[in-house]
Design a protein around this motif. Structure first.
Motif, PDB file in Angstrom:
ATOM      1  N   ALA A  39      67.311  15.916  21.060  1.00 57.36           N
ATOM      2  CA  ALA A  39      66.576  16.102  19.808  1.00 57.36           C
ATOM      3  C   ALA A  39      65.078  16.298  20.035  1.00 57.36           C
ATOM      4  N   GLU A  40      64.496  17.137  19.232  1.00 62.62           N
ATOM      5  CA  GLU A  40      63.044  17.354  19.210  1.00 62.62           C
ATOM      6  C   GLU A  40      62.433  16.691  17.988  1.00 62.62           C
ATOM      7  N   GLY A  41      63.258  16.244  17.066  1.00 64.90           N
ATOM      8  CA  GLY A  41      62.790  15.562  15.875  1.00 64.90           C
ATOM      9  C   GLY A  41      63.933  15.391  14.900  1.00 64.90           C
ATOM     10  N   PHE A  42      63.825  14.377  14.078  1.00 66.03           N
ATOM     11  CA  PHE A  42      64.785  14.147  13.008  1.00 66.03           C
ATOM     12  C   PHE A  42      64.037  14.181  11.688  1.00 66.03           C
ATOM     13  N   VAL A  43      64.585  14.890  10.726  1.00 71.58           N
ATOM     14  CA  VAL A  43      64.123  14.794   9.347  1.00 71.58           C
ATOM     15  C   VAL A  43      65.304  14.208   8.590  1.00 71.58           C
ATOM     16  N   ILE A  44      65.111  13.016   8.063  1.00 73.14           N
ATOM     17  CA  ILE A  44      66.212  12.275   7.473  1.00 73.14           C
ATOM     18  C   ILE A  44      66.038  12.208   5.964  1.00 73.14           C
ATOM     19  N   PHE A  45      67.063  12.661   5.277  1.00 74.23           N
ATOM     20  CA  PHE A  45      67.069  12.686   3.818  1.00 74.23           C
ATOM     21  C   PHE A  45      67.877  11.500   3.297  1.00 74.23           C
ATOM     22  N   PRO A  46      67.740  11.171   2.021  1.00 74.59           N
ATOM     23  CA  PRO A  46      68.501  10.055   1.468  1.00 74.59           C
ATOM     24  C   PRO A  46      69.989  10.178   1.773  1.00 74.59           C
ATOM     25  N   GLY A  47      70.586   9.052   2.114  1.00 74.43           N
ATOM     26  CA  GLY A  47      72.003   9.047   2.445  1.00 74.43           C
ATOM     27  C   GLY A  47      72.547   7.640   2.495  1.00 74.43           C
ATOM     28  N   VAL A  93      65.652   7.635  25.135  1.00 74.86           N
ATOM     29  CA  VAL A  93      65.514   9.062  24.842  1.00 74.86           C
ATOM     30  C   VAL A  93      64.030   9.369  24.761  1.00 74.86           C
ATOM     31  N   LEU A  94      63.702  10.614  24.915  1.00 69.75           N
ATOM     32  CA  LEU A  94      62.340  11.074  24.782  1.00 69.75           C
ATOM     33  C   LEU A  94      61.853  10.789  23.365  1.00 69.75           C
ATOM     34  N   HIS A  95      60.630  10.313  23.253  1.00 70.17           N
ATOM     35  CA  HIS A  95      60.080  10.029  21.926  1.00 70.17           C
ATOM     36  C   HIS A  95      60.020  11.315  21.120  1.00 70.17           C
ATOM     37  N   PHE A  96      60.607  11.308  19.944  1.00 73.67           N
ATOM     38  CA  PHE A  96      60.523  12.437  19.022  1.00 73.67           C
ATOM     39  C   PHE A  96      60.224  11.888  17.640  1.00 73.67           C
ATOM     40  N   PRO A  97      59.626  12.697  16.789  1.00 70.82           N
ATOM     41  CA  PRO A  97      59.280  12.193  15.459  1.00 70.82           C
ATOM     42  C   PRO A  97      60.517  11.986  14.590  1.00 70.82           C
ATOM     43  N   VAL A  98      60.462  10.918  13.811  1.00 65.55           N
ATOM     44  CA  VAL A  98      61.492  10.623  12.826  1.00 65.55           C
ATOM     45  C   VAL A  98      60.804  10.669  11.468  1.00 65.55           C
ATOM     46  N   VAL A 157      58.059  19.738   8.615  1.00 66.05           N
ATOM     47  CA  VAL A 157      58.169  20.743   9.682  1.00 66.05           C
ATOM     48  C   VAL A 157      56.979  20.652  10.627  1.00 66.05           C
ATOM     49  N   THR A 158      55.789  20.500  10.080  1.00 72.42           N
ATOM     50  CA  THR A 158      54.576  20.414  10.891  1.00 72.42           C
ATOM     51  C   THR A 158      54.630  19.222  11.840  1.00 72.42           C
ATOM     52  N   ILE A 159      55.083  18.084  11.362  1.00 71.49           N
ATOM     53  CA  ILE A 159      55.175  16.889  12.204  1.00 71.49           C
ATOM     54  C   ILE A 159      56.080  17.152  13.400  1.00 71.49           C
ATOM     55  N   VAL A 160      57.229  17.741  13.166  1.00 70.19           N
ATOM     56  CA  VAL A 160      58.175  18.017  14.252  1.00 70.19           C
ATOM     57  C   VAL A 160      57.607  19.073  15.199  1.00 70.19           C
ATOM     58  N   LEU A 161      57.065  20.157  14.652  1.00 71.76           N
ATOM     59  CA  LEU A 161      56.538  21.230  15.506  1.00 71.76           C
ATOM     60  C   LEU A 161      55.348  20.783  16.340  1.00 71.76           C
ATOM     61  N   GLU A 162      54.447  20.011  15.758  1.00 75.96           N
ATOM     62  CA  GLU A 162      53.291  19.537  16.521  1.00 75.96           C
ATOM     63  C   GLU A 162      53.712  18.635  17.668  1.00 75.96           C
ATOM     64  N   SER A 163      54.710  17.808  17.445  1.00 75.47           N
ATOM     65  CA  SER A 163      55.218  16.953  18.511  1.00 75.47           C
ATOM     66  C   SER A 163      55.833  17.796  19.625  1.00 75.47           C
ATOM     67  N   GLN A 165      55.222  20.992  20.335  1.00 72.96           N
ATOM     68  CA  GLN A 165      54.181  21.760  21.015  1.00 72.96           C
ATOM     69  C   GLN A 165      53.358  20.875  21.940  1.00 72.96           C
ATOM     70  N   SER A 166      53.069  19.672  21.530  1.00 69.05           N
ATOM     71  CA  SER A 166      52.315  18.735  22.359  1.00 69.05           C
ATOM     72  C   SER A 166      53.105  18.383  23.616  1.00 69.05           C
ATOM     73  N   ARG A 167      54.386  18.128  23.458  1.00 72.38           N
ATOM     74  CA  ARG A 167      55.238  17.780  24.593  1.00 72.38           C
ATOM     75  C   ARG A 167      55.412  18.980  25.520  1.00 72.38           C
ATOM     76  N   SER A 168      55.531  20.164  24.954  1.00 73.72           N
ATOM     77  CA  SER A 168      55.731  21.380  25.755  1.00 73.72           C
ATOM     78  C   SER A 168      54.482  21.758  26.544  1.00 73.72           C
ATOM     79  N   ALA A 169      53.318  21.306  26.086  1.00 72.75           N
ATOM     80  CA  ALA A 169      52.060  21.646  26.755  1.00 72.75           C
ATOM     81  C   ALA A 169      51.849  20.834  28.031  1.00 72.75           C
ATOM     82  N   HIS A 170      52.575  19.740  28.179  1.00 71.32           N
ATOM     83  CA  HIS A 170      52.420  18.903  29.363  1.00 71.32           C
ATOM     84  C   HIS A 170      53.146  19.515  30.557  1.00 71.32           C
TER      85      HIS A 170
END
Length: 152
Positions: free
Chosen positions: A52-60, A80-85, A128-134, A136-141
């Protein structure tokens, strides 16, 4: 999951679905390019949490909460690798977050860093921005050179 699969499909991405055999409720949705049905929850979770590169969790319900807390536990413990939730719908998640702070954090069951693993929004673009920024930041390393054990 159907909404995520539909969004991926309509957005021109690859739509993958990991189902599980249950006596009721679960079925394959029409938006999938690739579908796999698991017998056990553990194997299913590994397959969707590990890469996973990020989770966006909706009501459930319970399944959503299970996946939320499992992902947080795996991030917290470094399995696991830190990804945004990202929790979507501040009104829905507000009482749970208040409880986490007033009970779990106050009683020392979790640390302040653990609470910071969660992002809450009502704005799809922000999610979307939160997941993408994370990502991109990880990919830059530049990855570290492999250790001897990694090279085998």
């Amino acid at each position: 999951m159907e909404a995520a699969n539909r969004g991926a499909k309509e957005g021109g991405g690859l739509s993958v679905g990991f189902n599980i055999k249950l006596p009721h409720e679960q079925h394959v949705n029409r938006w999938l390019d690739i579908s796999y049905t698991f017998e056990h929850f553990y194997a299913r979770k590994v397959c969707f949490v590990k890469p996973a590169e990020g989770f966006v969790i909706f009501p459930g319900g319970f399944g959503t909460l299970d996946e939320l807390f499992e992902s947080l536990t795996l991030i917290q413990t470094g399995k696991v690798l830190h990804f945004p939730v990202v929790l979507f719908d501040t009104d829905y998640w507000g009482e749970l977050l208040d409880w986490m702070r007033s009970e779990l954090l106050a009683d020392g069951m979790i640390s302040p860093d653990d609470v910071e693993l969660l992002h809450v929004t009502d704005d799809p673009e922000e999610a979307v921005t939160i997941v993408l920024e994370s990502y991109q930041s990880r990919s830059a390393h530049v990855p570290a050179a492999p250790r001897k054990a990694d090279a085998q």
